[in-house]
Design an enzyme around this catalytic site. Structure first.
Site, PDB file in Angstrom:
ATOM      1  N   ASN A 125      44.454  37.185  26.448  1.00 49.90           N
ATOM      2  CA  ASN A 125      43.224  37.009  26.264  1.00 49.90           C
ATOM      3  C   ASN A 125      42.487  38.290  25.879  1.00 49.90           C
ATOM      4  O   ASN A 125      42.453  39.218  26.600  1.00 49.90           O
ATOM      5  CB  ASN A 125      42.445  36.063  27.375  1.00 49.90           C
ATOM      6  CG  ASN A 125      41.114  36.091  27.101  1.00 49.90           C
ATOM      7  OD1 ASN A 125      40.586  36.126  25.997  1.00 49.90           O
ATOM      8  ND2 ASN A 125      40.392  35.679  28.173  1.00 49.90           N
ATOM      9  N   LYS A 129      39.720  38.826  25.123  1.00 45.06           N
ATOM     10  CA  LYS A 129      38.097  38.772  25.326  1.00 45.06           C
ATOM     11  C   LYS A 129      37.293  39.359  24.040  1.00 45.06           C
ATOM     12  O   LYS A 129      37.762  39.314  23.167  1.00 45.06           O
ATOM     13  CB  LYS A 129      37.975  39.406  26.772  1.00 45.06           C
ATOM     14  CG  LYS A 129      38.770  38.956  27.740  1.00 45.06           C
ATOM     15  CD  LYS A 129      38.328  39.166  29.379  1.00 45.06           C
ATOM     16  CE  LYS A 129      39.250  38.371  30.141  1.00 45.06           C
ATOM     17  NZ  LYS A 129      38.921  38.707  31.605  1.00 45.06           N
ATOM     18  N   HIS A 171      36.970  29.135  30.384  1.00 40.80           N
ATOM     19  CA  HIS A 171      37.246  30.449  30.920  1.00 40.80           C
ATOM     20  C   HIS A 171      35.831  30.898  32.073  1.00 40.80           C
ATOM     21  O   HIS A 171      34.916  30.494  31.779  1.00 40.80           O
ATOM     22  CB  HIS A 171      37.333  31.505  29.815  1.00 40.80           C
ATOM     23  CG  HIS A 171      37.840  32.801  30.356  1.00 40.80           C
ATOM     24  ND1 HIS A 171      36.995  33.577  31.235  1.00 40.80           N
ATOM     25  CD2 HIS A 171      39.213  33.408  30.552  1.00 40.80           C
ATOM     26  CE1 HIS A 171      37.652  34.723  31.647  1.00 40.80           C
ATOM     27  NE2 HIS A 171      39.123  34.485  31.306  1.00 40.80           N
ATOM     28  N   GLU A 189      34.324  33.307  32.407  1.00 34.72           N
ATOM     29  CA  GLU A 189      33.208  34.153  31.890  1.00 34.72           C
ATOM     30  C   GLU A 189      32.372  33.254  31.105  1.00 34.72           C
ATOM     31  O   GLU A 189      31.143  33.459  31.154  1.00 34.72           O
ATOM     32  CB  GLU A 189      33.630  35.167  31.206  1.00 34.72           C
ATOM     33  CG  GLU A 189      34.492  36.261  31.814  1.00 34.72           C
ATOM     34  CD  GLU A 189      35.620  36.988  31.429  1.00 34.72           C
ATOM     35  OE1 GLU A 189      35.738  37.109  30.108  1.00 34.72           O
ATOM     36  OE2 GLU A 189      36.290  37.818  32.334  1.00 34.72           O
ATOM     37  N   GLU A 226      42.845  30.966  37.442  1.00 35.44           N
ATOM     38  CA  GLU A 226      42.369  32.061  37.233  1.00 35.44           C
ATOM     39  C   GLU A 226      41.078  32.325  38.459  1.00 35.44           C
ATOM     40  O   GLU A 226      40.169  32.121  38.161  1.00 35.44           O
ATOM     41  CB  GLU A 226      41.563  32.609  35.892  1.00 35.44           C
ATOM     42  CG  GLU A 226      42.619  32.568  34.944  1.00 35.44           C
ATOM     43  CD  GLU A 226      42.214  33.330  33.623  1.00 35.44           C
ATOM     44  OE1 GLU A 226      42.860  34.535  33.400  1.00 35.44           O
ATOM     45  OE2 GLU A 226      40.990  33.144  33.147  1.00 35.44           O
ATOM     46  N   GLY A 281      39.864  41.231  36.050  1.00 38.43           N
ATOM     47  CA  GLY A 281      39.505  42.401  35.912  1.00 38.43           C
ATOM     48  C   GLY A 281      39.096  43.268  37.068  1.00 38.43           C
ATOM     49  O   GLY A 281      38.566  44.180  37.011  1.00 38.43           O
ATOM     50  N   SER A 322      44.171  40.037  36.843  1.00 36.36           N
ATOM     51  CA  SER A 322      44.827  41.242  37.499  1.00 36.36           C
ATOM     52  C   SER A 322      46.370  41.172  37.022  1.00 36.36           C
ATOM     53  O   SER A 322      47.185  41.712  37.887  1.00 36.36           O
ATOM     54  CB  SER A 322      44.189  41.696  38.425  1.00 36.36           C
ATOM     55  OG  SER A 322      42.988  42.195  38.490  1.00 36.36           O
ATOM     56  N   GLY A 377      43.005  42.358  30.403  1.00 38.69           N
ATOM     57  CA  GLY A 377      43.117  43.772  30.398  1.00 38.69           C
ATOM     58  C   GLY A 377      44.360  44.188  29.906  1.00 38.69           C
ATOM     59  O   GLY A 377      44.467  45.056  28.741  1.00 38.69           O
TER      60      GLY A 377
HETATM   61  P1  13P Z   1      42.449  40.578  33.730  1.00 41.85           P
HETATM   62  O1  13P Z   1      43.938  40.328  33.135  1.00 41.85           O
HETATM   63  O2  13P Z   1      41.641  41.591  32.801  1.00 41.85           O
HETATM   64  O3  13P Z   1      42.134  40.392  35.176  1.00 41.85           O
HETATM   65  O4  13P Z   1      41.846  39.133  33.079  1.00 41.85           O
HETATM   66  C1  13P Z   1      42.430  38.011  33.411  1.00 41.85           C
HETATM   67  C2  13P Z   1      41.796  36.645  32.478  1.00 41.85           C
HETATM   68  O5  13P Z   1      40.511  36.532  32.785  1.00 41.85           O
HETATM   69  C3  13P Z   1      42.425  36.256  31.307  1.00 41.85           C
HETATM   70  O6  13P Z   1      41.508  35.470  30.720  1.00 41.85           O
END
Ligand code: 13P
Length: 254
Positions: A12, A14, A98, A100, A170, A176, A215, A237
């Site tokens: 992803n 983002k 998600h 977010e 998640e 993150g 992460s 990330g």
């Molecule tokens: P990270 O791998 O940056 O923690 O993000 C996870 C995520 O939200 C994937 O959708």
């Protein structure tokens, strides 16, 4: 004994990317992924780069997906992107719910369930994201939260819809932050989710891919993948760095 589910790693991006950087990243993935032997890999770029990504991945084994979808059919919904448009561009997967989107864009369980249905009806595989906040975990409410999030889509569409869906656990506090859930803690949630789906349909539950996100890195991926109910990863990330993403894919079959 549950049948072995094909491993799935999705990146992803983002709200990251640029034409030149995408081309470099995708070129490297395309060249090196075949040797990873991971069952399936998908990349989920922002909407404006779906077409570029589809063209650069054409003929490769990497699937294309999107990060969000409208719950509405095409029409007067300024700024929205319909499921049929994503299919038109070659998307096979789409994230729904998600954290977010839930936290920053007011997506409720009911809206997420509608998005799940829109994706599914258009022939895509929805990746339904579930996860608790730190406060919810500290209040021992993790399973209540992920079951409630799952239940909304189950109630609206029925368990049969999950024959073509992926769950992504998640935990919000792990996204993150560098603080991944331990493999055992993630496994406990994955197992509980599978058992909940099994109450409605054993076969659907046995085949359902439940991937972990939060992460995930090259150095913790193998231990997560070794858990019996962790079928892959939703990577944030580390999906922006070809070497890091490839290392996670390689960890599926060390
Ligand atoms: P990270 O791998 O940056 O923690 O993000 C996870 C995520 O939200 C994937 O959708």
């Amino acid at each position: 004994m549950l049948p072995v589910r094909p491993a799935f790693v999705a990146g992803n991006w983002k709200m990251n990317g640029a034409l030149a950087a995408n081309a470099a990243l995708l070129g490297k993935l395309r060249m090196e992924l075949p040797e990873c032997r991971v069952a399936e890999v998908a990349v989920l770029p922002p909407f404006p780069y779906l077409d570029q990504t589809a063209r650069l991945l054409s003929g490769s084994t990497i699937s294309l997906g999107a990060q969000d979808v409208s719950r509405h059919a095409p029409g007067a919904y300024t700024g929205e992107v319909a499921a049929a448009m994503l299919v038109d561009l070659g998307c096979r997967y789409v994230l729904v719910g998600h954290s977010e989107r839930r936290a920053l864009h007011g997506e409720t369980d009911a809206i997420v369930a509608e998005k799940f249905g829109a994706a599914w009806a258009a022939g895509m595989t929805p990746i339904l994201c579930l996860g608790e906040t730190l406060e919810e975990r500290q209040a021992d409410a993790t399973l209540d939260v992920v079951f409630r999030q799952l239940e909304a889509a189950l109630a609206l569409h029925g368990v049969a819809a999950f024959a073509n869906a992926v769950l992504a656990y998640e935990p919000v506090w792990a996204i993150g932050t560098g603080l991944s859930a331990t493999p055992e803690a993630a496994q406990a949630v994955h197992q509980a989710l599978r058992q909940r789906v099994a109450k409605d349909d054993l076969a659907v539950a046995a085949d359902l891919r439940i991937i972990y996100g939060g992460s995930v890195r090259a150095d913790n991926a193998a231990a997560l993948f070794a858990q019996p109910d962790i079928d892959g990863a939703l990577v944030g990330g580390a999906a922006l760095d070809a070497d890091a993403f490839l290392a996670i894919c390689r960890a599926v079959n060390p």
